[in-house]
Design an enzyme around this catalytic site. Structure first.
Site, PDB file in Angstrom:
ATOM      1  N   ASP A 104      25.834  40.398  33.992  1.00  0.00           N
ATOM      2  CA  ASP A 104      25.409  39.168  34.645  1.00  0.00           C
ATOM      3  C   ASP A 104      24.645  39.564  35.914  1.00  0.00           C
ATOM      4  O   ASP A 104      24.818  40.683  36.414  1.00  0.00           O
ATOM      5  CB  ASP A 104      26.643  38.329  34.977  1.00  0.00           C
ATOM      6  CG  ASP A 104      26.303  37.134  35.846  1.00  0.00           C
ATOM      7  OD1 ASP A 104      25.368  36.392  35.492  1.00  0.00           O
ATOM      8  OD2 ASP A 104      26.951  36.956  36.898  1.00  0.00           O
ATOM      9  N   CYS A 151      61.711  54.855  22.817  1.00  0.00           N
ATOM     10  CA  CYS A 151      60.348  54.928  22.309  1.00  0.00           C
ATOM     11  C   CYS A 151      60.048  53.785  21.354  1.00  0.00           C
ATOM     12  O   CYS A 151      60.903  52.966  21.033  1.00  0.00           O
ATOM     13  CB  CYS A 151      60.124  56.253  21.610  1.00  0.00           C
ATOM     14  SG  CYS A 151      61.098  56.421  20.117  1.00  0.00           S
TER      15      CYS A 151
END
Length: 783
Positions: free
Chosen positions: A476, A84
């Protein structure tokens, strides 16, 4: 793609560590050389991504530098017990004093570490890692500097694992039964102690190694807490209970590690979709089945109906419907013909195809999707950084509280010393922050994997979390809201020419002679089985159109200016042309000396799903705007078709960047969606940049934080919904973890909680948050 690795899926550990930048991941699904790399100086200056999401570690570089360094040695190692982020942090701290390390590359999903340093420094680094209780083992290194077997099965923190843990549990149970039997002889006592000691040794050796190493270095982590608790219980004569606690704790960690691996490796299942062998055409024309990994770029493959494509490529012969769901998330098969791009792992459904390979096995779209998700797994989401910082304070605080209970309670509450020490040890076990630390990464990794399966590549947990906060999405126009290529949208014939096949063939013949995009659109729209008329004396008229002779008659196909030069205009024609131009269309006219024969209106049409995508955003309370380099009349027309109210046109790339800044000031968190080089500055400026992966440029996808593989704009709303669901699960898990801890802490101090209850409470909370986080792998984010 630039940006960070995916959220580190933490095991049951606690500690904070700094964010790190990750390798650049390139666009998927295109026929080109994938060799881009970010400028190291620029990358270092910017830190992890464009935004200030965390700090950069002194040794933190997930990009293994090229072998330009004199004497450079990139050592790749597998660390089986590195489960971890906390243990990664421990290793980083252990390596801080080692001089000469150029970069470290951690892959927690594969439990690997690449150390880029001279050979002597690599040796010193390994010694430092072993001193803190880890055992790095060498890996073969792939040509690109990464671990060759990074995707090998993970063995977790308890390697050979479950049989040994079951044996430890059985011995602990026998010790408990002997204790309950009431035998008080020295023989029975000695047997209980021996069985308990063997059980603790079998189950807790790894825990003790790391716990003792942490204590010697003055660090209090989960392993240190458990080591102290079990040792204390053993010392005060609670031998069977100490053994049972260690066995149950080790089994809980084993289960958690495998559960977390499921989240980490969810996307890895895609790798199995690409066949290991391919039919390759040989120089003599025969076909030979060879391993896919050995197929060179530009080789020609044969893919039969029902087979999966082994590599990316371009169709050179045949046509078929291709199921692209594994790569792009599209539910409907896509028709492919000569010249179309196909992806490794997709399914050829109907026809025999021949495909020219455009990318090797390690550089296929499928491989790069998996790589991008892996890289995203190393970035630190904001919630996880908060949890790690909290756990780093919480763990030593609990240790101090337990110490206070052991020392003070005999004086304050009149407990016996053994009773006070026992309750303190129970506190240590209950307070183990496994569930808290594991709650965030398993949730974020599950969500990132779920997004990737739907053709949404999110470059880190930060962007996954931030998407829920978006107030506006700017688009766009060309290639994002629209198809990105002109299409013949209307044909009008003048006078008696309606339905005249000869005039249609004349227009088609003239259009076919030109390479201009408008002429190509007309030719494609007029295409007829009979084809176009033969054209002689063809001539391109720069900026105006084309002309030629068909069957002795001179024709022109051009714009308004050409017709005005020929004095063939007029008020009626001007009004007609103005109507089309106001609608954002480019008009070409077919004429002869006798007059105008036909009108052809060409436009870049909006995508089928654009209006639905904007409607979904508005339903989520997110606004929409359009930023276009096109003229305002065309931009307004397209925006109205898509349901967008806020429009800006005539924008250069730097103007788009400034427009995004204005939108951020007016609305708050703003995303920018684009596909071209001219969109890159605006994508970089936006809080979240979203690139189109199908038609988008490398530069746009490099600047973006999210890539939509299918160019389906509805995936933006799906990303926001996934972000909101992820946020809800994150806080459910944190509340569960802390709530259960709080209840049992009170029981431990004021009630009768035992170490058995403590370990079951810890294990139960951990498994609950893991199961809750894994739900996101199958969560629905469609409307």
């Amino acid at each position: 793609m630039r940006n960070q690795d995916v959220e580190t899926a933490a095991g049951p550990c606690a500690a904070a560590h700094d964010d790190c930048c990750a390798p650049t991941v390139l666009r998927a699904g295109h026929d080109h050389a994938h060799g881009h790399a970010p400028d190291p100086a620029q990358h270092d200056a910017q830190g992890p991504g464009r935004h200030a999401h965390g700090s950069e570690h002194a040794h933190c570089s997930h990009e293994v530098p090229p072998a330009a360094h004199v004497g450079a040695v990139a050592g790749a190692f597998r660390i089986a017990t590195m489960d971890c982020a906390a243990e990664e942090s421990e290793i980083r701290r252990a390596l801080e004093p080692v001089e000469g390390i150029r970069s470290l590359k951690f892959q927690l999903g594969a439990r690997t570490l690449v150390i880029d340093a001279p050979e002597a420094v690599v040796g010193a680094s390994l010694a430092a890692i072993r001193r803190i209780g880890f055992d790095p083992q060498p890996l073969q290194t792939a040509a690109d500097g990464g671990p060759a077997d990074a995707h090998s099965p993970s063995h977790g923190a308890y390697g050979g694992g479950m049989p040994r843990l079951v044996a430890a549990l059985a011995l602990a149970l026998i010790a408990e039964l002997l204790a309950f039997s009431g035998g008080d002889t020295w023989l029975m006592t000695g047997l209980e102690m021996a069985l308990a000691a063997v059980a603790i040794g079998l189950a807790g050796l790894d825990t003790y190694k790391k716990g003792m190493a942490a204590l010697l270095r003055g660090r209090l982590n989960i392993n240190a807490l458990m080591s102290v608790a079990v040792t204390g219980a053993f010392v005060i004569g609670q031998w069977p209970e100490a053994a049972m606690v260690m066995a149950l704790y080790a089994i809980a960690e084993w289960i958690e590690a495998r559960s977390v691996d499921r989240a980490r490796n969810a996307i890895q299942g895609l790798m199995a979709l690409a066949p290991e062998e391919a039919d390759v055409r040989q120089p003599d024309g025969n076909w030979l089945r060879v391993p896919s990994a050995q197929v060179a770029v530009d080789a020609v493959l044969r893919v039969r109906p029902g087979e999966r494509l082994p590599l990316d490529g371009v169709v050179t012969a045949g046509s078929s419907a291709i199921d692209q769901a594994p790569v792009t998330g599209e539910s409907i098969p896509v028709d492919k013909a000569v010249g179309d791009t196909v992806f490794a792992g997709t399914i050829n459904q109907t026809g025999l195809l021949e495909v020219r390979v455009t990318a090797g096995a390690t550089d296929s779209t499928l491989a790069r999707i998996i790589h991008s998700v892996e890289q995203a797994q190393g970035s630190r989401a904001k919630t996880q950084r908060f949890v790690d910082r909290f756990a780093a304070v919480y763990t030593p605080a609990v240790f101090l509280i337990a110490l206070a209970v052991a020392v003070a309670m005999p004086w304050v509450m009149g407990w016996t010393w053994l009773e006070a020490i026992y309750k303190a040890l129970v506190l240590l076990v209950i307070a183990c922050p496994c569930a808290l630390v594991i709650s965030t990464p398993v949730t974020v990794v599950s969500a990132l994997a779920a997004a990737a399966r739907r053709g949404i590549l999110i470059k880190g947990g930060t962007y996954l979390e931030d998407a829920r906060k978006l107030k506006l999405v700017a688009f766009d126009k060309t290639g994002t809201i629209t198809q990105g290529k002109p299409t013949l949208v209307e044909t009008q014939w003048m006078g008696s020419h309606a339905g005249d096949d000869h005039m249609r063939a004349v227009a088609l013949g003239l259009a076919m002679q030109s390479d201009h995009p408008v002429s190509k659109a007309i030719a494609s729209g007029l295409g007829a089985p009979s084809g176009g008329e033969s054209v002689t004396e063809f001539k391109a008229l720069a900026g105006r159109g084309v002309e030629g002779v068909v069957r002795g008659v001179h024709y022109v196909l051009g714009n308004r200016r050409l017709l005005e030069e020929r004095s063939q205009g007029g008020p009626a024609l001007d009004a007609l042309l103005s109507n089309h131009e106001d609608a954002g269309r480019t008009v070409s006219l077919l004429a002869s000396s006798a007059g105008v024969i036909g009108l052809f209106a060409v436009a870049d049409t909006i995508k089928d799903h654009a209006r639905a995508a904007v409607a979904e955003l508005k339903a989520l309370g997110v606004g929409a705007a359009m930023l276009s380099g096109d003229n305002m009349a065309t931009a307004r027309h397209i925006a109205s078709q898509a349901g967008i109210d806020e429009v800006e046109g005539n924008l250069l790339p730097e103007d788009k960047l400034a427009a995004v800044q204005r939108l951020q000031q007016r609305h708050g968190m703003t995303a920018m969606t684009g596909d071209g080089i001219n969109d890159a500055p605006a994508l970089a400026q936006a809080d979240i940049g979203i690139a189109m992966g199908g038609m988008g440029t490398d530069v746009a996808m490099e600047a973006a934080d999210v890539v939509i593989m299918t160019d389906d704009l509805r995936r933006i709303a799906a990303t926001i919904r996934l972000s909101r669901k992820t946020h809800a699960v994150l806080w459910q898990n944190i509340s569960l973890a802390l709530g259960i801890k709080a209840v049992f802490l009170l029981l431990a101090v004021f009630g009768s909680a035992t170490m058995w209850m403590a370990v079951f409470a810890d294990m139960g909370a951990s498994l609950l948050v893991v199961a809750n986080g894994l739900r996101l792998l199958k969560v629905s984010v469609d409307r």
